[in-house]
Design an enzyme around this catalytic site. Structure first.
Site, PDB file in Angstrom:
ATOM      1  N   HIS A   1       0.833  -1.206   0.000  1.00  0.00           N
ATOM      2  CA  HIS A   1       0.000   0.000   0.000  1.00  0.00           C
ATOM      3  C   HIS A   1       0.862   1.249   0.000  1.00  0.00           C
ATOM      4  O   HIS A   1       0.672   2.167  -0.800  1.00  0.00           O
ATOM      5  CB  HIS A   1      -0.948   0.020   1.203  1.00  0.00           C
TER       6      HIS A   1
ATOM      7  N   HIS B   1      -7.339  -2.417  -4.047  1.00  0.00           N
ATOM      8  CA  HIS B   1      -6.074  -2.076  -4.702  1.00  0.00           C
ATOM      9  C   HIS B   1      -5.535  -3.260  -5.511  1.00  0.00           C
ATOM     10  O   HIS B   1      -5.081  -3.097  -6.643  1.00  0.00           O
ATOM     11  CB  HIS B   1      -5.036  -1.647  -3.666  1.00  0.00           C
TER      12      HIS B   1
END
Length: 300
Positions: free
Chosen positions: A177, A240
């Protein structure tokens, strides 16, 4: 002797009824001495949640009594609307206090001690300033990568989890991330360096922060790799991983790699699904000895 046996039988029946009445009056299991709160950002994606379920199962096999706490307000609201009970950090601590848990272990399910982790620490500190008297101990387990030993173990676990079809000539790009603020970048930069050292055909790039995918792509073009494996370096394979990494949009990593002539394969399993990663978190929980009282951390 017969009278003694009858008396013993009556006592056993009484004890069984008493024990059952305790269970009915304490359906939450509040008679347990210790509660574990698993704390993470959270997910509302059913497939991604399987990684969290795997972590929960690993803790339950160790005999832990546990509940979940999500730091994401948006995810909590969405799940609560769907009639799923998910606590915030402070709500989880309220639950512990109201149900008689005097010793609480909070386990961070973050990859690195970045902004989300620090936010949880601040919330706990403020909470304990007011409510610390309700507990004997409240401890916080460190995130996944909190030491060189953690990193070495994680690298071995992740590289071993790659599909058997992957060869030494195939490239691997892990998606983390990342964080464009706080200290998370430093930990992930170290992880990227060590991954590449352990396997020269593996790279770690992030959605945010210093480890830009474009930089990895430039390095990848200098190799003779024709095939690339994409895998999330996150606890869950959520939005994501599914969209930014493996999606079909123009700006996804998969699409960009294909446009650059690479054959791309994706692995959509979060780190939480790996038994070795679960063990690291459990070790961190068991080894959490810093007792948070009155807003400060007191080391045993």
């Amino acid at each position: 002797m017969k009278h003694f046996r009858m008396k013993t039988s009556v006592l056993l029946v009484f004890w069984a009824i008493f024990s059952f009445s305790l269970l009915l009056s304490n359906p939450t299991g509040s008679f347990a001495k210790e509660l574990t709160i698993l704390a993470g950002f959270g997910t509302s994606d059913e497939e991604a949640a399987k990684s969290l379920a795997a972590i929960q199962s690993a803790y339950e096999k160790k005999g832990s009594t546990l509940i979940w706490a999500y730091s994401s307000n948006i995810i909590r609201k969405k799940l609560n609307k769907e009639k799923q009970v998910v606590y915030s950090i402070t709500e989880a601590l309220d639950y512990a206090g109201k149900n008689g848990f005097k010793d609480v272990k909070i386990q961070s399910l973050h990859v690195v001690p970045a902004e989300e982790y620090m936010k949880i620490c601040r919330l706990i500190s403020r909470y304990m300033e007011i409510n610390g008297k309700n507990f004997n101990s409240v401890t916080m387990g460190h995130p996944l990568l909190s030491s060189k030993q953690d990193l070495d173990k994680t690298i071995q676990i992740v590289l071993s989890a790659l599909p058997k079809e992957r060869t030494a000539n195939d490239a691997v790009i892990l998606m983390g991330h990342g964080n464009d603020r706080g200290t998370g970048d430093l930990s992930l930069l170290a992880a990227a360096c060590e991954f590449h050292k352990a396997d020269p055909m593996s790279w770690l790039a992030t959605v945010e922060g210093a480890l830009a995918f474009e930089n990895v792509l430039a390095e990848l073009k200098q190799t003779k790799a024709k095939k690339v494996w994409l895998m999330p370096f996150m606890i869950v394979a959520g939005d994501h991983a599914k969209n930014d990494m493996a999606g079909n949009d123009e700006d996804s990593w998969k699409t960009i790699l294909i446009k650059n002539g690479f054959e791309v394969h994706t692995v959509l399993d979060g780190l939480g699904s790996l038994a070795g990663i679960q063990e690291i978190f459990i070790e961190h929980t068991e080894n959490s000895h810093d007792n948070i009282k009155d807003g400060t951390i007191i080391s045993h």
